[in-house]
Motif scaffolding. Structure first.
Motif, PDB file in Angstrom:
ATOM      1  N   GLU A 142     -12.067 -22.037   9.578  1.00 27.49           N
ATOM      2  CA  GLU A 142     -13.021 -21.545   8.585  1.00 27.49           C
ATOM      3  C   GLU A 142     -12.387 -20.574   7.594  1.00 27.49           C
ATOM      4  OE1 GLU A 142     -15.951 -22.440   7.891  1.00 27.49           O
ATOM      5  OE2 GLU A 142     -16.366 -23.775   9.579  1.00 27.49           O
ATOM      6  N   PHE A 143     -11.389 -19.837   8.055  1.00 23.27           N
ATOM      7  CA  PHE A 143     -10.760 -18.852   7.181  1.00 23.27           C
ATOM      8  C   PHE A 143      -9.676 -19.520   6.340  1.00 23.27           C
ATOM      9  CE2 PHE A 143     -13.021 -15.885   9.718  1.00 23.27           C
ATOM     10  CZ  PHE A 143     -13.114 -14.721   8.965  1.00 23.27           C
ATOM     11  N   ASN A 144      -9.535 -19.030   5.131  1.00 22.50           N
ATOM     12  CA  ASN A 144      -8.574 -19.581   4.189  1.00 22.50           C
ATOM     13  C   ASN A 144      -8.028 -18.444   3.331  1.00 22.50           C
ATOM     14  OD1 ASN A 144     -10.552 -19.191   1.947  1.00 22.50           O
ATOM     15  ND2 ASN A 144     -11.658 -20.812   3.050  1.00 22.50           N
ATOM     16  N   GLU A 145      -7.127 -18.769   2.450  1.00 28.37           N
ATOM     17  CA  GLU A 145      -6.482 -17.743   1.630  1.00 28.37           C
ATOM     18  C   GLU A 145      -7.490 -16.966   0.791  1.00 28.37           C
ATOM     19  OE1 GLU A 145      -3.021 -17.454  -1.838  1.00 28.37           O
ATOM     20  OE2 GLU A 145      -3.111 -19.205  -0.511  1.00 28.37           O
ATOM     21  N   GLU A 146      -8.502 -17.664   0.279  1.00 31.10           N
ATOM     22  CA  GLU A 146      -9.479 -17.002  -0.578  1.00 31.10           C
ATOM     23  C   GLU A 146     -10.294 -15.962   0.181  1.00 31.10           C
ATOM     24  OE1 GLU A 146     -12.878 -18.160  -3.909  1.00 31.10           O
ATOM     25  OE2 GLU A 146     -12.219 -19.664  -2.449  1.00 31.10           O
ATOM     26  N   ILE A 147     -10.735 -16.301   1.388  1.00 31.24           N
ATOM     27  CA  ILE A 147     -11.548 -15.351   2.148  1.00 31.24           C
ATOM     28  C   ILE A 147     -10.688 -14.200   2.666  1.00 31.24           C
ATOM     29  CG2 ILE A 147     -11.380 -16.502   4.403  1.00 31.24           C
ATOM     30  CD1 ILE A 147     -14.595 -15.025   2.975  1.00 31.24           C
ATOM     31  N   TYR A 148      -9.441 -14.478   3.009  1.00 27.98           N
ATOM     32  CA  TYR A 148      -8.555 -13.390   3.421  1.00 27.98           C
ATOM     33  C   TYR A 148      -8.294 -12.430   2.262  1.00 27.98           C
ATOM     34  CZ  TYR A 148      -7.457 -15.325   8.026  1.00 27.98           C
ATOM     35  OH  TYR A 148      -7.532 -15.751   9.326  1.00 27.98           O
ATOM     36  N   GLU A 149      -8.085 -12.978   1.079  1.00 23.96           N
ATOM     37  CA  GLU A 149      -7.870 -12.136  -0.094  1.00 23.96           C
ATOM     38  C   GLU A 149      -9.114 -11.307  -0.388  1.00 23.96           C
ATOM     39  OE1 GLU A 149      -6.282 -10.338  -3.430  1.00 23.96           O
ATOM     40  OE2 GLU A 149      -5.269 -11.502  -1.873  1.00 23.96           O
ATOM     41  N   LEU A 150     -10.283 -11.912  -0.232  1.00 24.10           N
ATOM     42  CA  LEU A 150     -11.539 -11.211  -0.481  1.00 24.10           C
ATOM     43  C   LEU A 150     -11.712 -10.018   0.457  1.00 24.10           C
ATOM     44  CD1 LEU A 150     -14.200 -11.437  -2.189  1.00 24.10           C
ATOM     45  CD2 LEU A 150     -15.158 -12.719  -0.270  1.00 24.10           C
ATOM     46  N   LEU A 151     -11.293 -10.190   1.712  1.00 27.91           N
ATOM     47  CA  LEU A 151     -11.455  -9.134   2.714  1.00 27.91           C
ATOM     48  C   LEU A 151     -10.261  -8.188   2.783  1.00 27.91           C
ATOM     49  CD1 LEU A 151     -13.056 -11.169   5.639  1.00 27.91           C
ATOM     50  CD2 LEU A 151     -14.182  -9.488   4.185  1.00 27.91           C
ATOM     51  N   GLY A 152      -9.144  -8.599   2.217  1.00 28.13           N
ATOM     52  CA  GLY A 152      -7.956  -7.754   2.278  1.00 28.13           C
ATOM     53  C   GLY A 152      -7.368  -7.648   3.665  1.00 28.13           C
ATOM     54  N   ASN A 200     -12.214  -5.009  15.035  1.00 31.10           N
ATOM     55  CA  ASN A 200     -12.266  -3.548  14.979  1.00 31.10           C
ATOM     56  C   ASN A 200     -13.454  -3.033  14.175  1.00 31.10           C
ATOM     57  OD1 ASN A 200      -9.803  -3.242  16.426  1.00 31.10           O
ATOM     58  ND2 ASN A 200      -8.683  -3.761  14.565  1.00 31.10           N
ATOM     59  N   GLY A 201     -14.248  -3.943  13.636  1.00 26.91           N
ATOM     60  CA  GLY A 201     -15.394  -3.543  12.832  1.00 26.91           C
ATOM     61  C   GLY A 201     -15.504  -4.413  11.595  1.00 26.91           C
ATOM     62  N   VAL A 202     -16.663  -4.388  10.976  1.00 28.52           N
ATOM     63  CA  VAL A 202     -16.898  -5.230   9.804  1.00 28.52           C
ATOM     64  C   VAL A 202     -15.991  -4.801   8.656  1.00 28.52           C
ATOM     65  CG1 VAL A 202     -19.290  -5.712  10.424  1.00 28.52           C
ATOM     66  CG2 VAL A 202     -18.767  -3.728   8.989  1.00 28.52           C
ATOM     67  N   LYS A 203     -15.752  -5.738   7.736  1.00 29.58           N
ATOM     68  CA  LYS A 203     -14.987  -5.455   6.528  1.00 29.58           C
ATOM     69  C   LYS A 203     -15.871  -5.722   5.306  1.00 29.58           C
ATOM     70  CE  LYS A 203     -10.856  -4.592   8.310  1.00 29.58           C
ATOM     71  NZ  LYS A 203     -10.158  -3.303   8.140  1.00 29.58           N
ATOM     72  N   LYS A 204     -15.681  -4.857   4.333  1.00 30.97           N
ATOM     73  CA  LYS A 204     -16.422  -5.027   3.089  1.00 30.97           C
ATOM     74  C   LYS A 204     -15.590  -5.865   2.126  1.00 30.97           C
ATOM     75  CE  LYS A 204     -19.327  -2.267   0.021  1.00 30.97           C
ATOM     76  NZ  LYS A 204     -19.719  -0.876  -0.342  1.00 30.97           N
ATOM     77  N   ALA A 205     -16.204  -6.907   1.597  1.00 29.59           N
ATOM     78  CA  ALA A 205     -15.491  -7.764   0.660  1.00 29.59           C
ATOM     79  C   ALA A 205     -15.092  -6.972  -0.581  1.00 29.59           C
ATOM     80  CB  ALA A 205     -16.365  -8.953   0.265  1.00 29.59           C
ATOM     81  N   ARG A 206     -13.922  -7.292  -1.093  1.00 32.51           N
ATOM     82  CA  ARG A 206     -13.419  -6.581  -2.267  1.00 32.51           C
ATOM     83  C   ARG A 206     -14.054  -7.185  -3.524  1.00 32.51           C
ATOM     84  NH1 ARG A 206      -7.014  -5.839  -1.209  1.00 32.51           N
ATOM     85  NH2 ARG A 206      -7.050  -8.109  -1.346  1.00 32.51           N
ATOM     86  N   LEU A 207     -15.283  -6.787  -3.735  1.00 33.93           N
ATOM     87  CA  LEU A 207     -16.084  -7.270  -4.859  1.00 33.93           C
ATOM     88  C   LEU A 207     -16.471  -6.085  -5.736  1.00 33.93           C
ATOM     89  CD1 LEU A 207     -18.403  -9.614  -2.787  1.00 33.93           C
ATOM     90  CD2 LEU A 207     -16.710 -10.387  -4.478  1.00 33.93           C
ATOM     91  N   PRO A 208     -16.735  -6.313  -6.998  1.00 31.66           N
ATOM     92  CA  PRO A 208     -17.172  -5.212  -7.860  1.00 31.66           C
ATOM     93  C   PRO A 208     -18.449  -4.571  -7.333  1.00 31.66           C
ATOM     94  CG  PRO A 208     -16.610  -7.153  -9.172  1.00 31.66           C
ATOM     95  CD  PRO A 208     -16.625  -7.595  -7.738  1.00 31.66           C
ATOM     96  N   LYS A 209     -18.505  -3.260  -7.409  1.00 30.83           N
ATOM     97  CA  LYS A 209     -19.720  -2.568  -6.987  1.00 30.83           C
ATOM     98  C   LYS A 209     -20.889  -2.976  -7.856  1.00 30.83           C
ATOM     99  CE  LYS A 209     -21.563   1.980  -5.820  1.00 30.83           C
ATOM    100  NZ  LYS A 209     -21.267   3.410  -5.620  1.00 30.83           N
ATOM    101  N   THR A 210     -20.602  -3.192  -9.135  1.00 30.31           N
ATOM    102  CA  THR A 210     -21.633  -3.617 -10.086  1.00 30.31           C
ATOM    103  C   THR A 210     -21.373  -5.065 -10.472  1.00 30.31           C
ATOM    104  OG1 THR A 210     -21.808  -1.367 -10.982  1.00 30.31           O
ATOM    105  CG2 THR A 210     -22.663  -3.166 -12.338  1.00 30.31           C
ATOM    106  N   SER A 211     -22.330  -5.929 -10.242  1.00 32.62           N
ATOM    107  CA  SER A 211     -22.140  -7.340 -10.583  1.00 32.62           C
ATOM    108  C   SER A 211     -21.989  -7.518 -12.087  1.00 32.62           C
ATOM    109  CB  SER A 211     -23.314  -8.177 -10.074  1.00 32.62           C
ATOM    110  OG  SER A 211     -24.519  -7.788 -10.690  1.00 32.62           O
ATOM    111  N   TRP A 212     -21.134  -8.456 -12.460  1.00 33.98           N
ATOM    112  CA  TRP A 212     -20.880  -8.823 -13.854  1.00 33.98           C
ATOM    113  C   TRP A 212     -20.298  -7.673 -14.667  1.00 33.98           C
ATOM    114  CZ3 TRP A 212     -20.763 -13.706 -13.571  1.00 33.98           C
ATOM    115  CH2 TRP A 212     -21.686 -14.401 -12.785  1.00 33.98           C
TER     116      TRP A 212
END
Length: 666
Positions: free
Chosen positions: A491-501, A510-522
């Motif tokens: 299920e995991f791929n390069e894109e999802i790993y990059e998103l999670l860092g 060890n605990g949830v990870k926050k996706a590296r996404l902009p705090k403010t959309s768009w």
């Protein structure tokens, strides 16, 4: 990460329910018995807390009514169940699948009906198993949010939301058709913090909800008229030249056509349609025109109308008009799929499946004949409680030769099945869970052994594939073997790993990870539309048979024969039909209740706590009546749920109308 705390074993979990929360928490087991739950502080959205339903998870895991073994019913609906071994159940099911394949020379008579009872990524093994059969019949679409997602797609080009904490940057928060005090409690601190910092909170809802009672302003709107209100506000702002010329010039397409259309509308007619006085519309427009930034949270209820997609497009347009997109504390927030980058969520299949729109399922069962549906697999769903026109659906199911339901309880749907297979809950399996409101992704560890002979959807898929291939080698391409780790790896791929860092999914232990996404959309103003801009005018919408701009279309409304709206909103203690058999409900929701305005009751000679019948052409349901001033006089409300003792199924009197959009999004 699992570990020992005294004599307790600790495991981390993420709730897989279809909910804004996707709560993170920690479980403690003692000698293999689940004993204690607490919130996981590693998730800064849920902040170490979970909702009222979550506090009952231990009782739910050991509920005496859970199905322990595979069961077969001597005659469908008879209630005469017999325990059978897994091997025998799989033999019966695989034999039926192969017999139907031989009869019709295809697998199109085999149908999968699955939706959102568990949002864990590994539960997509059910869809992947059916992919392994080749072309089958699939129920697609969403009874929940597709119209709203389509609207976001046409206007923005994708489904994105800001981090919920961005509400703290807002000066104006509009809760439009959402009641977070009941359905998203973890968002309340952000709202309250914004209020403490001077922000104004406005709730727009037909019902004077708990959230509305905590707001600064409450606007009671007629159901389905949300687009009319958004366009009415837009008209006032345009006439007063209170719109963001720079944002419109730089980042939008089709402004002049939208502007011309809005100016042609009658404010009086829009006011009448919404039930909101013109003076109130002016006051709200004045707030929106002068207070920036504005964060709007659009709930799922207001797009569940015959004009639902247009309602959302009108709200989107209002934000573009005022420049409340891409700025901290601003934006339209509905739901997102930004964290759904997993392989099975994004892969395209070569299969040419026969597709059935979810809200037309019962009709399709009667009309599909080449071949007819003669095998139905139901997973993560309770269709005889949650689908519309349940009596019609029940009648249609009688014509299907064989029905298999995978569940933890004998739901109304399971009771109308031939075989019921017991499945695990999320304490008994490993999985990966991603939210569709916040931006966290988490690993759900296994805490306890499966309840009696329960098996996960993944394990069932592997076993059934093996049973089929033993009888007919190569018949099913779904893997017969493989560890949990192996399937998560897939299920995991390069894109999802990059998103999670992260480098490997095991780091999530060890605990949830926050996706590296902009705090403010768009915030980059890089919209995913063909023009690269926010599209007031969408050629894609036009090509799909819709108006190119956000036009107001009236919703279906009550008639002279049936003069009342019947609302079935979410309960604080249930999630659709889930949790309805929880023991704690005995103290908080002892029975189903129709809520209605005292003047409505008086007009019909109804006393408080009388038992009344609510009916239409589809049927009737009976429950206790209680009076409330929180509703308009033309609304009757009954909270969603599967009322076990009373056998009330709300959707018995709910017709299966479709929204105006929803073909793109599922």
């Amino acid at each position: 990460m699992s570990g020992l705390m005294g004599n307790l074993k600790m495991t981390r979990h993420v709730c897989p329910r279809n909910c804004y929360g996707a709560c993170s928490f920690i479980a403690y087991t003692n000698n293999g018995i689940l004993e204690k739950l607490e919130g996981d502080p590693s998730n800064t959205y849920t902040q170490g807390k979970f909702c009222a339903k979550g506090y009952n998870f231990i009782n739910y895991a050991y509920h005496p009514d859970r199905i322990k073994y595979p069961l077969i019913q001597t005659k469908r609906g008879s209630g005469d169940w017999k325990r059978i071994p897994w091997e025998y159940a799989l033999d019966i099911i695989s034999t039926k699948i192969l017999e139907l394949n031989k009869r019709y020379q295809s697998n199109l008579s085999i149908c999968l009906n699955k939706y959102s009872g568990n949002l864990g990524i590994l539960h997509r093994s059910v869809e992947n198993f059916f992919d392994g059969l080749g072309n089958t019949t699939r129920v697609i679409g969403s009874p929940c949010w597709s119209a709203g997602f389509d609207a976001q797609y046409y206007d923005f080009g994708n489904y994105e939301t800001s981090d919920p904490s961005d509400m703290e940057n807002a000066k104006l928060i509009i809760l439009w058709g959402v009641n977070p005090a009941w359905t998203a409690v973890h968002a309340l601190p952000y709202i309250f913090n914004a209020q403490d910092n001077g922000a104004k909170v406005v709730v727009i809802d037909p019902v004077f909800t708990v959230s509305a009672k905590k707001a600064d302003y409450y606007i009671q709107i007629k159901p389905g008229s949300d687009g009319a209100l958004a366009l009415a506000i837009a008209k006032v702002l345009i006439e007063n030249n209170q719109y963001d010329h720079a944002f419109i010039s730089n980042y939008t397409l089709g402004w002049e056509k939208f502007k011309s259309y809005v100016l042609s509308l009658s404010l009086k007619e829009l006011s009448n349609d919404t039930g909101i006085h013109i003076d109130t519309i002016y006051q709200l427009a004045n707030m929106i025109g002068n207070i920036h930034p504005m964060f709007t949270w659009v709930g799922f209820g207001l797009q569940r109308h015959s004009n639902g997609g247009q309602n959302i497009r009108a709200i989107n347009a209002l934000h573009a008009l005022t420049g409340n997109i891409g700025i901290p504390g601003g934006g339209v927030n509905f739901g997102h799929e930004m964290t759904q980058k997993f392989t099975s969520c994004n892969c395209s299949h070569d299969n040419q499946n026969r597709l059935i729109e979810v809200n037309r399922f019962s009709d399709s069962l009667s009309t599909l004949t080449d071949p007819p549906i003669n095998f139905l697999w139901i997973s993560c769903r309770n269709i005889l409680n949650q689908d519309p026109q349940t009596q019609n659906l029940k009648n249609a199911l009688e014509n299907i030769e064989f029905i298999v339901t995978v569940d933890q309880f004998l739901t109304p749907t399971a009771l109308q099945s031939d075989i019921v297979l017991p499945t695990t809950n999320f304490f008994e399996e490993e999985d990966i869970i991603a939210g569709y409101w916040h931006h966290f992704i988490g690993y759900n560890q296994k805490a306890i052994e499966p309840y009696y002979e329960s098996k996960s959807d993944l394990e069932i898929s592997k076993l059934l594939s093996k049973a089929l291939n033993q009888k007919s080698p190569g018949f099913c391409k779904f893997p017969e073997e493989g560890s949990i780790s192996h399937f998560i790896d897939r299920e995991f791929n390069e894109e999802i790993y990059e998103l999670l860092g992260i480098n490997h999914w095991s780091e999530l232990k060890n605990g949830v990870k926050k996706a590296r996404l902009p705090k403010t959309s768009w915030s980059d103003f890089n919209f995913k539309t063909p023009s690269g801009k926010f599209e007031f005018l969408s050629e894609r919408a036009f090509k799909n048979g819709y108006s190119s701009i956000a036009e107001y279309r009236k919703s279906m409304t009550p008639s002279e024969k049936y003069p009342y709206w019947f609302l079935t909103t979410h309960s604080q203690y249930r999630l659709n039909s889930q949790f309805s058999n929880s023991s704690y409900l005995e103290n908080v929701e002892k029975e189903p209740i129709f809520y209605l305005h005292p003047l409505t009751a008086k007009a019909h000679g109804i006393a408080n706590r009388n038992k009344i019948k609510v009916f239409n052409d589809l049927g009737e349901i009976e429950a206790i009546a209680e009076f409330t001033d929180d509703l308009p006089k033309d609304i009757i409300l009954l909270y969603q749920g599967w009322y076990e003792e009373t056998k009330i199924i709300i959707n018995r009197i709910v017709p299966g109308y479709s929204t105006d959009m929803g073909e793109i999004s599922t």
